[in-house]
Design an enzyme around this catalytic site. Structure first.
Site, PDB file in Angstrom:
ATOM      1  N   SER A  92     -26.425 -51.570 -13.891  1.00 38.99           N
ATOM      2  CA  SER A  92     -25.524 -52.529 -14.147  1.00 38.99           C
ATOM      3  C   SER A  92     -24.580 -52.026 -15.154  1.00 38.99           C
ATOM      4  CB  SER A  92     -26.325 -53.840 -14.896  1.00 38.99           C
ATOM      5  OG  SER A  92     -25.154 -54.901 -14.778  1.00 38.99           O
ATOM      6  N   LEU A  93     -24.387 -52.598 -16.268  1.00 42.44           N
ATOM      7  CA  LEU A  93     -23.402 -52.060 -17.232  1.00 42.44           C
ATOM      8  C   LEU A  93     -23.727 -50.312 -17.748  1.00 42.44           C
ATOM      9  CD1 LEU A  93     -21.673 -52.185 -19.773  1.00 42.44           C
ATOM     10  CD2 LEU A  93     -23.543 -52.584 -21.138  1.00 42.44           C
ATOM     11  N   HIS A 201     -24.195 -60.710 -11.487  1.00 37.20           N
ATOM     12  CA  HIS A 201     -24.513 -60.331 -10.224  1.00 37.20           C
ATOM     13  C   HIS A 201     -24.711 -61.352  -9.135  1.00 37.20           C
ATOM     14  CE1 HIS A 201     -24.613 -56.265 -11.904  1.00 37.20           C
ATOM     15  NE2 HIS A 201     -25.495 -56.767 -12.931  1.00 37.20           N
TER      16      HIS A 201
END
Length: 407
Positions: A92-93, A201
């Protein structure tokens, strides 16, 4: 050849004091914290070190903090280990950290981007309609089926993260997510309600994704120095345009971490280094049960193992042994002096420096110089191209920590 990958964690890994054990004595960390403070307008180092955790866990603060800590971890890795990886990947990040590591984004630009990304995500979550749950003890097809049955266009529930065969994350409208959670609990699954500020998401992040798409156009993306694997496709990005598109899609699409680890394993990766706080990705790798071993910079025993396994001193000693023991077929004295004697003397100097405890250049620079010396020696001694390739492949295996034998 055993291949190396670098992996970077995402939100949920943050804690007050994160990384202090490995960046407190690293000068470059202070430079990055100072740059971050100038860009962000607040003392990020103080926030990372002392909290409060309530602020550090707010998405708009979490994202710049984790990016900075992970980039510091990467810089330290390059300074002390310095092995160029086959791949980078981030959860993700963490994908932004992976892009910085590969030179696609500068640290400053990535920091500005994730600061805005965090704000966009917080704004999209302000309506309070969303939630996320982590699920253990449920089959994937069951989770997918319940999400399909209890989702609507306005109230979606979707898989947000394929973390491991034992853990999936569902995100979306709180009403639909609650129904899915209840159905799964009835089937014996273990449900954890995640303390996050929004349904990340999931389709409910579309407005944030639209704003990010506009923001991304402000920044220069460079060609990657090594492949970075996309969360959305679990495949390496092909070019800078695909990276921009991937970062937009990432906002509303799931993180395919199982598939990412499997891709790396299928392409020869045996060793991975987790660069960031905690050991989340190390733990997930064990559950995914690939052939990849993950060592985490945030674990004391793993840092000791990293230093032992990927010692510059050991590698220069092996390189020097190869340079000296390789038979010579070149009797031109001038060429032999320049192409063998001088490179060997340089390797001997590097070995002495590694044993003296002096302040050497970054390991990444040393490894490139060592490899250059070896190539010059092999060429000068007139080793055939095929034999050179075999020897260099073996040397790279030693660089990756494998057992070596040049005989």
């Amino acid at each position: 050849m055993n291949r190396m990958a670098l992996v970077f964690p995402g939100q949920g890994s943050q804690y007050a004091g994160m990384g202090a054990a490995w960046h407190s004595d690293f000068t470059e960390a202070d430079h990055l914290f100072e740059e971050a403070a100038d860009i962000l307008g607040y003392d990020l180092k103080a926030l990372c070190m002392a909290g409060p955790i309530t602020q550090l866990s707010r998405t708009s603060y979490t994202q710049p903090a984790l990016l900075t800590i992970s980039v510091i971890a990467f810089r330290r890795y390059m300074h002390e280990i310095g092995i160029i990886p086959e791949f980078s990947a981030g959860h993700s990040l963490g994908e932004y950290s992976a892009l910085v590591s590969s030179g696609v984004l500068s640290f400053g630009d990535a920091l500005r981007l994730v600061q805005e990304r965090g704000r966009f995500m917080e704004a999209a979550a302000e309506a309070g309609l969303g939630s996320m749950i982590a699920i253990r003890g449920a089959e994937l097809n069951v989770v997918e089926e319940f999400c399909r049955l209890h989702s609507t266009v306005d109230q979606p529930a979707v898989i947000a993260c394929y973390n491991s065969p034992n853990q999936y994350v569902v995100s979306g409208h709180h009403a639909s997510v609650a129904v899915v959670a209840g159905k799964l609990e009835q089937r014996g699954a273990q449900i954890t309600r995640l303390q996050v500020s929004g349904p990340f998401h999931s389709p409910l992040m579309q407005h944030a994704a639209d704003r990010l798409a506009i923001e991304l156009q402000k920044y220069t993306f460079h060609e990657a120095q090594w492949p970075v694997i996309s969360n959305v496709t679990a495949q390496p990005y092909s070019d800078v345009d695909s990276i921009r598109q991937g970062l937009i899609l990432q906002m509303t699409h799931p993180v395919r971490w199982i598939q990412t680890m499997q891709y790396m394993a299928n392409h020869g990766v045996k060793q991975s280094i987790e660069l960031g706080p905690r050991t989340v990705l190390k733990n997930l790798a064990k559950e995914i049960n690939t052939t990849i071993e993950v060592l985490s910079l945030d674990r004391d025993l793993d840092r000791v193992e990293l230093e032992r396994r990927f010692s510059i001193r050991d590698w220069v000693a092996l390189s020097l042994s190869l340079a000296v023991s390789t038979p010579n077929a070149n009797w031109n004295e001038d060429e032999y002096l320049k192409g063998v004697i001088l490179p060997v003397r340089r390797l001997e100097e590097l070995l002495r420096n590694s044993e003296s405890g002096s302040s050497p250049p970054p390991a990444s620079e040393q490894r490139q110089e060592i490899l250059g010396c070896i190539r010059l020696v092999l060429q000068t001694k007139q080793v055939s191209e095929g034999e050179q390739k075999v020897m260099l492949e073996q040397l790279r295996r030693d660089q990756d920590g494998a057992v070596s034998n040049f005989n």
